[in-house]
Design a protein around this motif. Sequence first.
Motif, PDB file in Angstrom:
ATOM      1  N   VAL A  15     -86.397   7.091  18.419  1.00 53.91           N
ATOM      2  CA  VAL A  15     -86.482   7.515  17.027  1.00 53.91           C
ATOM      3  C   VAL A  15     -87.900   7.158  16.592  1.00 53.91           C
ATOM      4  N   SER A  16     -88.673   8.191  16.251  1.00 50.63           N
ATOM      5  CA  SER A  16     -90.070   8.006  15.863  1.00 50.63           C
ATOM      6  C   SER A  16     -90.148   7.352  14.489  1.00 50.63           C
ATOM      7  N   PRO A  17     -91.316   6.840  14.101  1.00 51.39           N
ATOM      8  CA  PRO A  17     -91.444   6.229  12.779  1.00 51.39           C
ATOM      9  C   PRO A  17     -91.104   7.181  11.634  1.00 51.39           C
ATOM     10  N   SER A  18     -91.248   8.476  11.863  1.00 55.31           N
ATOM     11  CA  SER A  18     -90.913   9.452  10.817  1.00 55.31           C
ATOM     12  C   SER A  18     -89.430   9.821  10.815  1.00 55.31           C
ATOM     13  N   GLY A  19     -88.659   9.268  11.763  1.00 54.04           N
ATOM     14  CA  GLY A  19     -87.221   9.495  11.793  1.00 54.04           C
ATOM     15  C   GLY A  19     -86.764  10.576  12.752  1.00 54.04           C
ATOM     16  N   GLN A  20     -87.664  11.160  13.510  1.00 55.91           N
ATOM     17  CA  GLN A  20     -87.299  12.219  14.453  1.00 55.91           C
ATOM     18  C   GLN A  20     -86.697  11.610  15.724  1.00 55.91           C
ATOM     19  N   ARG A  21     -85.544  12.123  16.151  1.00 56.73           N
ATOM     20  CA  ARG A  21     -84.910  11.667  17.387  1.00 56.73           C
ATOM     21  C   ARG A  21     -85.443  12.502  18.546  1.00 56.73           C
ATOM     22  N   LEU A  22     -85.947  11.805  19.562  1.00 58.18           N
ATOM     23  CA  LEU A  22     -86.544  12.462  20.718  1.00 58.18           C
ATOM     24  C   LEU A  22     -85.832  12.048  21.998  1.00 58.18           C
ATOM     25  N   GLN A  23     -85.684  12.990  22.898  1.00 58.32           N
ATOM     26  CA  GLN A  23     -85.130  12.716  24.219  1.00 58.32           C
ATOM     27  C   GLN A  23     -86.280  12.371  25.161  1.00 58.32           C
ATOM     28  N   ARG A  24     -85.953  11.860  26.323  1.00 57.13           N
ATOM     29  CA  ARG A  24     -86.954  11.472  27.320  1.00 57.13           C
ATOM     30  C   ARG A  24     -87.937  12.607  27.595  1.00 57.13           C
TER      31      ARG A  24
ATOM     32  N   PHE B  21     -83.761  -2.457  26.833  1.00 56.29           N
ATOM     33  CA  PHE B  21     -84.184  -2.387  28.223  1.00 56.29           C
ATOM     34  C   PHE B  21     -83.041  -2.758  29.154  1.00 56.29           C
ATOM     35  N   GLU B  22     -83.106  -2.203  30.352  1.00 62.63           N
ATOM     36  CA  GLU B  22     -82.261  -2.642  31.459  1.00 62.63           C
ATOM     37  C   GLU B  22     -83.203  -3.290  32.459  1.00 62.63           C
ATOM     38  N   VAL B  23     -82.903  -4.541  32.827  1.00 61.30           N
ATOM     39  CA  VAL B  23     -83.830  -5.314  33.650  1.00 61.30           C
ATOM     40  C   VAL B  23     -83.138  -5.820  34.906  1.00 61.30           C
ATOM     41  N   SER B  24     -83.835  -5.664  36.012  1.00 60.93           N
ATOM     42  CA  SER B  24     -83.408  -6.244  37.276  1.00 60.93           C
ATOM     43  C   SER B  24     -84.607  -6.995  37.847  1.00 60.93           C
TER      44      SER B  24
ATOM     45  N   ALA C 170     -83.923   2.798  25.143  1.00 58.13           N
ATOM     46  CA  ALA C 170     -83.993   3.314  23.775  1.00 58.13           C
ATOM     47  C   ALA C 170     -85.110   2.606  23.024  1.00 58.13           C
ATOM     48  N   LEU C 171     -85.678   3.335  22.068  1.00 52.51           N
ATOM     49  CA  LEU C 171     -86.741   2.783  21.225  1.00 52.51           C
ATOM     50  C   LEU C 171     -86.570   3.353  19.825  1.00 52.51           C
TER      51      LEU C 171
END
Length: 144
Positions: free
Chosen positions: A51-60, A120-123, A134-135
């Motif tokens: 989700v950008s600072p302007s509120g737009q949801r973006l996919q990878r 994050f997913e961490v190994s 996600a961000l």
Amino acid sequence: MGLDHPLAQAVLQEVADLHAFFEAWLSGEAENTNAVFSRVESSLGEEFTMVSPSGQRLQRSDVIGWLRGTHGARASQGSFHIAIAEPEILLLRPPLVLLGYVEEQTVGDVATRRQSTALFEVSIEGGRRVRWLALHETWIDLGS
């Protein structure tokens, strides 16, 4: 569990490293090659959303496509710097880490800040691997 936990340390290093890449990429200091850009592609999980600072949801794919086209975008705008501040572990439940931080960008004499929350997913077994899942970013008023 705090910032000294091994998974938290891996996430903090990833955030610092990826933003150093963004600084080099946007300023045009990084080579514009698939090999160099793979740094971003290998970090973002297949299910990554933003989700950008302007509120737009973006996919990878949206994020990767946009970033691909920004090579050198800040080169003619004066000095460009990204700093990460105020890191805070919001949740640490292996293998997941939720991190809050402030991203500060300076372009010439203009500064912006955004509050970021990243999952994050961490190994760390068999070699460290940190994937952004996600961000969410929100503008911070510089007057506050």
